[in-house]
Each structure stands twice: as structure tokens, then as C-alpha cells.
Design a protein around this motif. Structure first.
Motif, short mmCIF file in Angstrom:
data_model
loop_
_atom_site.label_atom_id
_atom_site.label_comp_id
_atom_site.label_asym_id
_atom_site.label_seq_id
_atom_site.Cartn_x
_atom_site.Cartn_y
_atom_site.Cartn_z
N THR A 82 0.47 -1.03 -0.05
CA THR A 82 0.16 0.05 0.32
C THR A 82 1.10 1.49 -0.29
O THR A 82 0.96 2.38 -1.01
CB THR A 82 -1.34 -0.09 1.34
OG1 THR A 82 -1.79 -0.71 1.44
CG2 THR A 82 -1.93 0.70 1.21
N ASP A 83 2.48 0.96 0.72
CA ASP A 83 2.54 2.57 0.44
C ASP A 83 2.86 2.58 -0.77
O ASP A 83 3.49 4.01 -1.10
CB ASP A 83 3.83 2.48 2.09
CG ASP A 83 3.10 2.11 2.92
OD1 ASP A 83 2.30 2.84 3.72
OD2 ASP A 83 3.96 1.80 3.71
N LEU A 125 1.22 9.16 -5.65
CA LEU A 125 1.21 10.46 -5.15
C LEU A 125 2.09 11.85 -6.07
O LEU A 125 1.83 12.42 -6.45
CB LEU A 125 1.98 10.39 -4.05
CG LEU A 125 2.37 11.87 -2.76
CD1 LEU A 125 0.85 12.55 -3.07
CD2 LEU A 125 2.63 12.11 -1.89
N ASN A 159 1.13 3.82 -3.33
CA ASN A 159 0.44 5.09 -2.54
C ASN A 159 1.45 6.51 -2.71
O ASN A 159 1.10 7.58 -3.46
CB ASN A 159 0.59 5.56 -1.26
CG ASN A 159 -0.98 5.69 -1.02
OD1 ASN A 159 -2.19 5.94 -1.59
ND2 ASN A 159 -1.32 5.11 0.42
N LYS A 160 2.99 5.99 -2.77
CA LYS A 160 4.03 6.18 -3.82
C LYS A 160 3.60 6.78 -4.82
O LYS A 160 4.20 7.56 -5.19
CB LYS A 160 5.45 6.31 -3.47
CG LYS A 160 6.78 6.80 -3.63
CD LYS A 160 7.03 7.83 -3.07
CE LYS A 160 8.44 8.13 -4.13
NZ LYS A 160 8.50 9.46 -3.72
N ASP A 195 -0.04 12.11 -9.24
CA ASP A 195 -0.73 13.34 -8.63
C ASP A 195 0.33 14.91 -9.02
O ASP A 195 -0.66 15.68 -8.88
CB ASP A 195 -1.18 12.86 -7.92
CG ASP A 195 -2.55 14.24 -7.52
OD1 ASP A 195 -3.47 14.07 -7.83
OD2 ASP A 195 -1.97 15.50 -5.94
N ASN A 232 -7.16 1.27 1.49
CA ASN A 232 -6.26 3.03 2.03
C ASN A 232 -5.45 3.21 1.39
O ASN A 232 -4.89 3.53 1.54
CB ASN A 232 -6.11 1.60 2.99
CG ASN A 232 -7.07 0.81 4.04
OD1 ASN A 232 -8.32 1.25 4.32
ND2 ASN A 232 -6.22 0.31 4.75
N LEU A 233 -5.90 3.84 0.34
CA LEU A 233 -5.52 4.45 -0.40
C LEU A 233 -5.76 6.32 0.08
O LEU A 233 -6.58 6.63 0.93
CB LEU A 233 -5.44 5.23 -1.97
CG LEU A 233 -5.53 3.60 -2.40
CD1 LEU A 233 -5.73 3.09 -4.61
CD2 LEU A 233 -3.74 3.20 -2.00
N ARG A 234 -5.06 7.10 -0.47
CA ARG A 234 -5.36 9.00 -0.08
C ARG A 234 -6.44 8.98 -0.95
O ARG A 234 -6.98 8.44 -1.98
CB ARG A 234 -3.88 9.10 0.04
CG ARG A 234 -2.75 9.11 0.64
CD ARG A 234 -1.70 9.51 0.82
NE ARG A 234 -0.31 9.33 1.43
CZ ARG A 234 0.47 9.50 1.75
NH1 ARG A 234 1.36 10.85 0.97
NH2 ARG A 234 1.51 9.13 2.24
N ASP A 235 -6.49 10.53 -0.09
CA ASP A 235 -7.59 11.49 -1.12
C ASP A 235 -6.98 11.87 -2.28
O ASP A 235 -5.84 12.82 -1.75
CB ASP A 235 -8.12 12.20 -0.87
CG ASP A 235 -9.26 11.26 0.35
OD1 ASP A 235 -9.79 9.71 -0.25
OD2 ASP A 235 -9.85 12.15 0.84
N PHE A 236 -6.54 11.49 -4.36
CA PHE A 236 -5.93 12.69 -4.74
C PHE A 236 -6.62 13.78 -5.71
O PHE A 236 -8.00 13.63 -5.43
CB PHE A 236 -5.42 11.63 -5.68
CG PHE A 236 -4.18 10.64 -5.40
CD1 PHE A 236 -3.21 10.49 -4.73
CD2 PHE A 236 -4.59 9.34 -4.61
CE1 PHE A 236 -2.17 9.73 -3.82
CE2 PHE A 236 -4.23 8.65 -4.59
CZ PHE A 236 -2.77 8.20 -3.52
N GLU A 237 -6.23 14.59 -5.45
CA GLU A 237 -6.57 16.22 -6.75
C GLU A 237 -6.62 15.46 -7.99
O GLU A 237 -8.36 15.95 -7.98
CB GLU A 237 -5.76 16.99 -5.99
CG GLU A 237 -6.74 18.47 -6.10
CD GLU A 237 -5.57 19.76 -5.78
OE1 GLU A 237 -6.10 20.91 -6.41
OE2 GLU A 237 -4.85 19.54 -5.54
#
Length: 382
Positions: free
Chosen positions: A150-151, A158, A154-155, A161, A183-188
């Protein structure tokens, strides 16, 4: 005349031969294939319903160039082909199949106009093959098992993004629901959409031949490299070696230790050593043993009862390559095995170096107290 049904069936069975079946398959384009994949277990109604009702709503407002798909795959980068051409009657065998693998993340858009850099995950933090390489054609990361986490995912998103933020561009990313994608982040600027569960083998675009094409091209380049090395009479080496975390090479590289195959070539040079007398052998061995200060002294008994070491020793093997002689550091076990001597013989040479700093002299048959001294030998009293 009434025909016997049993006789007619036997005649029909005799008419249908193996060659007739082969020609029948060729005439009707029937081939024999291995059953693989999970597409047969996916209900066609479920995938068709998702494509006709759900997908148009999801991709609304995005052009084909802004719709991306990403998927991971495992690549056995040392795996050689298991088939070859050989003469009939000759034995055809292969070595042990390599299971060393890396993970590759592939991403591209729907129109095929844009392909992301391959996101490669290996086990080594600083591979030795990357030394003196300024720009890599891929993005390389590592972990202990060379798996996507997951890390790391996400990298990957990110960094992507941030690139899209500079261009003020928004995209739609279609991925499967594997554990590393949760469990991913919210990306713009990246809208992440998950494929429906259990039907990714049918709807995943990367599984429709794109990943297979990448592996086919890699295997082709691997075979071409094998052929080139055979023509140039050199050994093929495909490896991702490990360096230390501070960027320096490991101890084996600092000592300039060659591969085991090079070290075994020293056995060919030891014929002269075996043919020499004992004094010349001791002199040769003394030149390959170095006395060092005590590296560690940890007695198991009481200090009064234990026998502490007075010195440590390092061992080398002499090699000759391209007319150049060099000494290669080895352990005691290899030193004894290559020279064909016992541990008692090595201890005898070590004690002489420690006491006299010279090679030991063989005094067998040379003492004055011996009743029948060997001829041709002179003692110090003579």
C-alpha cells in the motif's frame, strides 16, 4: 440381406484412424490448447451489465486519453525457455528453474497514446548493476519480498498526482481491488475507480494481451542476449546483486573476490605444489598465510584454565589469469581443500610463522641422534 449392426460399428471404428483425425482437425481449424485463466468462471451477464450500465456513468466527462488502467505482474527475469531444438536421440536437459522475480506495475491510457514508466519493485536497495547509471528507464523501488504494498502504491500515485497538478489535468484510473490498493489517499487530480470483484480477468484491460506482450518482448531480448554471448564465447550473467545500505559495496566486492568458478581454477595450478618436497611446500604455504592481531578473544572457561589465542590468520589462494598472478582471499576450509592438506599441517605452519616468522623446516631423517641418517642431508653440526 440384413447387415449385422455389431459388424458395421467395428468396421467404422477401423476406418477412423489417427491420421484421419489429424486431417479433420486441420480442415476445421481445431487446435489443442491448455486450459488457463479465470475468464471461464466469470458470468457473462455480470460483465455485460457493468459495461452497459455502470461504466458509461463512471467515465462521463473523461476523454479516452484521460482514462488509465494500471495492473501489477510478476516477472521471472532469469527464467530461460523450456523448449529448444536438438538432434533426435540426443539427451536434452536443463538446469534448475530460476524463481527469482520482480514485480512490475504497468499503466497506460485508453487511447494508447500515453504509457507510464514501468514501476519495478525488487529486493535490493542499491543493485550493483545500477552503479554509474544516471538515468533509469524505469522507476525502481524495493522491499524484502519484491511485492507491491500500500505504501509503494500510494507513492506511485502521489508522484503521478504531482505531475498532473503542474499540467492542471484530471484523469480516471481504473484498478482492481487487491489488498495493496486498499486504504488509498484522496488525490486531487486522480479519480480512482475499482473494478467489480471476481470479474477482473475479463474487464482488466492490461490482462487482454498488454502484459503478455511486455513479457514476450523481454523473453525475446533475453534469448538474443544468450545467443550473442554464445557467439562471443562469454558467460551470461543476469543478476540484481545487493549492496550495503550506505551505498558501498559489500565485503566480498571490497576484497575483489572472484566468483566460485574462478576460485576453483586454482586447482589446476596446484599440481606443481604437490610435486614439490615438504620444505618447498611449507615455504609456499607460508607465503599465503598472514599473521594478524587477535580479532576476538572470548574464553569459554575461566581465564586461568583457558588457552587464549596469540594471533589471527588470513589465508589466500594464488591464481594466474592472463599472465597476471594475484592472491585471492579465502576461508580456512577452502585453503585446506584446494591445497589438499590437513588442519594439523596448517597449524604446524602457523606456529612456525608465529614463533620464528619463517617457514618450518622438515627435520625428518636429519637429526644427529638418528642412527642411520639419510644420505645427502647435512645438519648444522656438519
Amino acid at each position: 440381406m440384413v447387415q449385422n449392426p455389431t459388424q458395421s460399428s467395428r468396421e467404422s471404428e477401423e476406418i477412423i484412424s489417427r491420421s484421419w483425425v489429424q486431417r479433420f482437425c486441420v480442415r476445421h481449424a481445431i487446435v489443442f490448447k491448455k486450459l488457463s485463466g479465470e475468464a471461464a468462471g466469470v458470468p457473462s451477464a455480470t460483465s455485460d451489465d457493468w459495461l452497459s450500465k455502470v461504466w458509461p456513468t463512471i467515465r462521463e466527462g473523461y476523454s479516452d486519453s484521460d482514462v488509465f488502467n494500471a495492473d501489477e505482474t510478476g516477472l521471472f527475469y532469469k527464467l530461460t525457455p523450456d523448449r529448444t531444438l536438438h538432434f533426435k536421440g540426443e539427451k536434452c536437459s536443463n538446469g534448475k528453474i530460476s524463481k527469482e522475480r520482480i514485480t512490475v506495475l504497468v499503466a497506460a491510457n485508453m487511447s494508447g497514446s500515453e504509457k507510464r514508466k514501468l514501476f519495478v519493485i525488487g529486493k535490493s536497495k542499491n543493485p550493483r548493476c545500477f552503479k554509474n547509471v544516471k538515468n533509469l528507464p524505469v522507476d525502481y523501488y524495493n522491499n524484502q519480498k519484491a511485492w507491491m504494498t500500500t505504501d509503494l502504491f500510494n507513492k506511485f500515485l502521489l508522484d503521478w498526482d504531482k505531475e498532473l497538478k503542474k499540467k492542471r489535468r484530471k484523469i480516471l484510473l481504473l484498478i482492481d481491488n487487491c489488498p495493496s490498493h486498499i486504504n488509498l489517499r484522496d488525490f486531487e487530480f486522480i479519480k480512482v475507480v475499482f473494478l467489480p470483484p471476481n470479474i477482473t480477468s475479463v474487464l482488466q484491460p492490461m490482462d487482454q494481451g498488454i502484459i503478455q506482450k511486455i513479457k514476450t518482448n523481454f523473453r525475446k531480448q533475453l534469448v538474443l542476449r544468450f545467443l550473442q554471448d554464445v557467439e562471443e564465447n562469454r558467460e551470461t550473467k543476469i543478476s540484481i546483486d545487493i549492496e550495503t545500505d550506505n551505498g558501498e559495496e559489500d565485503e566480498e566486492e571490497q576484497l575483489d573476490i572472484p566468483p566460485l568458478t574462478d576460485a576453483l581454477r586454482a586447482a589446476q595450478l596446484l599440481k606443481k605444489f604437490v610435486m614439490c618436497n615438504t620444505d618447498k611446500q611449507n615455504s609456499y604455504l607460508s607465503g599465503l598465510i598472514t599473521v594478524l592481531p587477535v580479532m576476538r578473544s572470548r574464553p569459554q572457561k575461566n581465564e586461568a584454565e583457558s588457552r587464549l589465542n596469540n594471533a589471527s590468520f588470513s589465508y589466500r589462494v594464488r591464481l594466474i589469469e592472463d599472465g597476471i598472478t594475484r592472491n585471492v582471499p579465502v576461508c580456512l576450509k577452502v585453503f585446506l581443500s584446494l591445497h589438499g592438506i590437513t588442519g594439523r599441517r596448517a597449524r604446524y605452519v602457523r606456529e612456525s610463522l608465529l614463533l620464528t616468522r619463517k617457514a618450518p623446516v622438515d627435520m625428518r631423517g636429519k637429526h644427529n641422534t638418528r642412527p642411520h641418517r639419510l644420505r645427502g642431508h647435512k645438519t648444522e653440526s656438519d
